[in-house]
Design a protein around this motif. Sequence first.
Motif, PDB file in Angstrom:
ATOM      1  N   ARG A 171       0.832  -1.202   0.000  1.00  0.00           N
ATOM      2  CA  ARG A 171       0.000   0.000   0.000  1.00  0.00           C
ATOM      3  C   ARG A 171       0.873   1.261   0.000  1.00  0.00           C
ATOM      4  N   ALA A 172       1.994   1.225   0.712  1.00  0.00           N
ATOM      5  CA  ALA A 172       2.893   2.382   0.708  1.00  0.00           C
ATOM      6  C   ALA A 172       3.335   2.704  -0.710  1.00  0.00           C
ATOM      7  N   ALA A 173       3.629   1.666  -1.497  1.00  0.00           N
ATOM      8  CA  ALA A 173       4.014   1.873  -2.894  1.00  0.00           C
ATOM      9  C   ALA A 173       2.831   2.361  -3.718  1.00  0.00           C
ATOM     10  N   ALA A 174       1.655   1.821  -3.446  1.00  0.00           N
ATOM     11  CA  ALA A 174       0.451   2.241  -4.166  1.00  0.00           C
ATOM     12  C   ALA A 174       0.170   3.719  -3.930  1.00  0.00           C
ATOM     13  N   GLU A 175       0.369   4.166  -2.716  1.00  0.00           N
ATOM     14  CA  GLU A 175       0.098   5.570  -2.388  1.00  0.00           C
ATOM     15  C   GLU A 175       1.064   6.519  -3.075  1.00  0.00           C
ATOM     16  N   GLN A 176       2.187   5.995  -3.545  1.00  0.00           N
ATOM     17  CA  GLN A 176       3.118   6.808  -4.327  1.00  0.00           C
ATOM     18  C   GLN A 176       2.779   6.799  -5.820  1.00  0.00           C
ATOM     19  N   GLY A 177       1.734   6.045  -6.181  1.00  0.00           N
ATOM     20  CA  GLY A 177       1.295   6.048  -7.569  1.00  0.00           C
ATOM     21  C   GLY A 177       1.812   4.916  -8.423  1.00  0.00           C
ATOM     22  N   LEU A 178       2.467   3.916  -7.841  1.00  0.00           N
ATOM     23  CA  LEU A 178       2.976   2.796  -8.622  1.00  0.00           C
ATOM     24  C   LEU A 178       1.788   1.913  -9.022  1.00  0.00           C
ATOM     25  N   ALA A 179       1.485   1.888 -10.310  1.00  0.00           N
ATOM     26  CA  ALA A 179       0.260   1.239 -10.781  1.00  0.00           C
ATOM     27  C   ALA A 179       0.211  -0.243 -10.433  1.00  0.00           C
ATOM     28  N   SER A 180       1.314  -0.936 -10.607  1.00  0.00           N
ATOM     29  CA  SER A 180       1.327  -2.367 -10.312  1.00  0.00           C
ATOM     30  C   SER A 180       1.054  -2.623  -8.833  1.00  0.00           C
ATOM     31  N   ALA A 181       1.555  -1.754  -7.961  1.00  0.00           N
ATOM     32  CA  ALA A 181       1.283  -1.891  -6.530  1.00  0.00           C
ATOM     33  C   ALA A 181      -0.175  -1.559  -6.223  1.00  0.00           C
ATOM     34  N   GLN A 182      -0.746  -0.631  -6.963  1.00  0.00           N
ATOM     35  CA  GLN A 182      -2.157  -0.317  -6.783  1.00  0.00           C
ATOM     36  C   GLN A 182      -3.029  -1.521  -7.131  1.00  0.00           C
ATOM     37  N   VAL A 183      -2.669  -2.236  -8.176  1.00  0.00           N
ATOM     38  CA  VAL A 183      -3.418  -3.442  -8.550  1.00  0.00           C
ATOM     39  C   VAL A 183      -3.304  -4.492  -7.451  1.00  0.00           C
ATOM     40  N   LEU A 184      -2.102  -4.713  -6.958  1.00  0.00           N
ATOM     41  CA  LEU A 184      -1.919  -5.718  -5.913  1.00  0.00           C
ATOM     42  C   LEU A 184      -2.639  -5.305  -4.632  1.00  0.00           C
ATOM     43  N   THR A 185      -2.624  -4.014  -4.305  1.00  0.00           N
ATOM     44  CA  THR A 185      -3.369  -3.532  -3.143  1.00  0.00           C
ATOM     45  C   THR A 185      -4.855  -3.830  -3.308  1.00  0.00           C
ATOM     46  N   ALA A 186      -5.365  -3.606  -4.509  1.00  0.00           N
ATOM     47  CA  ALA A 186      -6.778  -3.901  -4.784  1.00  0.00           C
ATOM     48  C   ALA A 186      -7.069  -5.384  -4.583  1.00  0.00           C
ATOM     49  N   ILE A 187      -6.186  -6.245  -5.047  1.00  0.00           N
ATOM     50  CA  ILE A 187      -6.383  -7.688  -4.898  1.00  0.00           C
ATOM     51  C   ILE A 187      -6.392  -8.073  -3.420  1.00  0.00           C
ATOM     52  N   LEU A 188      -5.499  -7.462  -2.648  1.00  0.00           N
ATOM     53  CA  LEU A 188      -5.461  -7.757  -1.216  1.00  0.00           C
ATOM     54  C   LEU A 188      -6.772  -7.358  -0.541  1.00  0.00           C
ATOM     55  N   TYR A 189      -7.304  -6.187  -0.900  1.00  0.00           N
ATOM     56  CA  TYR A 189      -8.587  -5.757  -0.328  1.00  0.00           C
ATOM     57  C   TYR A 189      -9.734  -6.642  -0.816  1.00  0.00           C
ATOM     58  N   ALA A 190      -9.713  -7.019  -2.055  1.00  0.00           N
ATOM     59  CA  ALA A 190     -10.801  -7.844  -2.598  1.00  0.00           C
ATOM     60  C   ALA A 190     -10.856  -9.211  -1.929  1.00  0.00           C
ATOM     61  N   ASN A 191      -9.667  -9.750  -1.582  1.00  0.00           N
ATOM     62  CA  ASN A 191      -9.596 -11.096  -1.007  1.00  0.00           C
ATOM     63  C   ASN A 191      -9.449 -11.103   0.509  1.00  0.00           C
ATOM     64  N   GLY A 192      -9.256  -9.921   1.098  1.00  0.00           N
ATOM     65  CA  GLY A 192      -9.066  -9.863   2.547  1.00  0.00           C
ATOM     66  C   GLY A 192      -7.744 -10.434   2.998  1.00  0.00           C
ATOM     67  N   ASN A 193      -6.687 -10.246   2.215  1.00  0.00           N
ATOM     68  CA  ASN A 193      -5.345 -10.711   2.584  1.00  0.00           C
ATOM     69  C   ASN A 193      -4.576  -9.600   3.281  1.00  0.00           C
ATOM     70  N   GLY A 194      -4.368  -9.743   4.577  1.00  0.00           N
ATOM     71  CA  GLY A 194      -3.596  -8.757   5.334  1.00  0.00           C
ATOM     72  C   GLY A 194      -4.362  -7.513   5.701  1.00  0.00           C
ATOM     73  N   VAL A 195      -5.560  -7.372   5.171  1.00  0.00           N
ATOM     74  CA  VAL A 195      -6.449  -6.243   5.458  1.00  0.00           C
ATOM     75  C   VAL A 195      -7.874  -6.783   5.506  1.00  0.00           C
ATOM     76  N   ALA A 196      -8.775  -6.023   6.120  1.00  0.00           N
ATOM     77  CA  ALA A 196     -10.175  -6.430   6.112  1.00  0.00           C
ATOM     78  C   ALA A 196     -10.714  -6.347   4.686  1.00  0.00           C
ATOM     79  N   GLU A 197     -11.476  -7.345   4.279  1.00  0.00           N
ATOM     80  CA  GLU A 197     -12.040  -7.317   2.939  1.00  0.00           C
ATOM     81  C   GLU A 197     -12.867  -6.059   2.739  1.00  0.00           C
ATOM     82  N   ASN A 198     -12.626  -5.380   1.638  1.00  0.00           N
ATOM     83  CA  ASN A 198     -13.314  -4.119   1.360  1.00  0.00           C
ATOM     84  C   ASN A 198     -13.360  -3.939  -0.154  1.00  0.00           C
ATOM     85  N   GLN A 199     -14.483  -4.292  -0.745  1.00  0.00           N
ATOM     86  CA  GLN A 199     -14.597  -4.241  -2.192  1.00  0.00           C
ATOM     87  C   GLN A 199     -14.553  -2.804  -2.726  1.00  0.00           C
ATOM     88  N   ALA A 200     -15.108  -1.866  -1.973  1.00  0.00           N
ATOM     89  CA  ALA A 200     -15.062  -0.468  -2.416  1.00  0.00           C
ATOM     90  C   ALA A 200     -13.619   0.034  -2.463  1.00  0.00           C
TER      91      ALA A 200
END
Length: 331
Positions: A214-243
Amino acid sequence: MFLRVSIRHVWFCGWLALLPAPVFAQQHDFQTTSQKALDGDADAQTTLGTMYAYGRGVEKDDAEALKWHRAAAEQGYAPAQSYLGLRHEYGWGVVQDFAEAARWYRLAAEQGFSIAQTRLGALFKEGHGVPQSDAEAVKWFRAAAELGDAEAQSSLGLMYSNAKGVPQDHGEAVNWFRAAADQGHAEGQAQLGIQYLYGKGVPKDEVVAAKWVRAAAEQGLASAQVLTAILYANGNGVAENQAEAVYWLRAAAKQGHALAQAKLAKHYISGAGTPQNFNKAYIWFNLAAANGDKESVMARDELGATLRPEDLARAQSQATACISSDYKDCD
């Protein structure tokens, strides 16, 4: 593999950071700097070239910028040599020429200039302008990494992780990713997160993984943003949050990331984290297909067959407008 190296802006910003500080700390006196440059002062020549390049205290003039940077480079001034390397590597104001870029980088690299060492390593890794050599890439990445260059540290970590030019060593990869991540380097943060996510070189820890990615995603790294989204979608390491997943997919999709665009389209179809909207799903499948995602071609065509002709025409027009606006007009 979610991450891709994006070096153009990283290294351009790195160049700016290593220019003489007064260029950016205050307005230089053009006349004084010009006189010093005319007198042969390489530092002043570099500063003057930069003033012309960015229109600082003088009208922007790329030809003059190139002239003065070349004058300094030909005196053996490493920052100017590195700048000429960047110009030739990316074709900024000159014909793109990897061999010429490598020549200038090597001159600066041999003086211990870390930006040049890292760029030279990257050219060896890709075989651009020099014979491809992972061993040479590692040599130059290591030289710059040991000088504290975050981009080089991240690149060296990847070489260890992927067994390129060195035996595979995930522990060593983690050490270099962490060194880069601790300096705020987005790619290093994302790669460190991936090591934690899969337990390579460190104990598996999805919470720590999510933090770094997420730290990388917040800097605008697109690939990290995608992985952050996957983590939220699946609830890996964070609470599941589809929004939240949709939020990060949209951020990456608007950078032209095809996988993000395809996944965002699927959220519009399912209605997970966003209101269901087949027209928007079509738009994003269309964009993903245009960016090379083969699965999105079929998904787009199948979805398009279900839309009313007027809705299909509108969605196609909106997709065109989105691309034409560089993803600023997509909603």
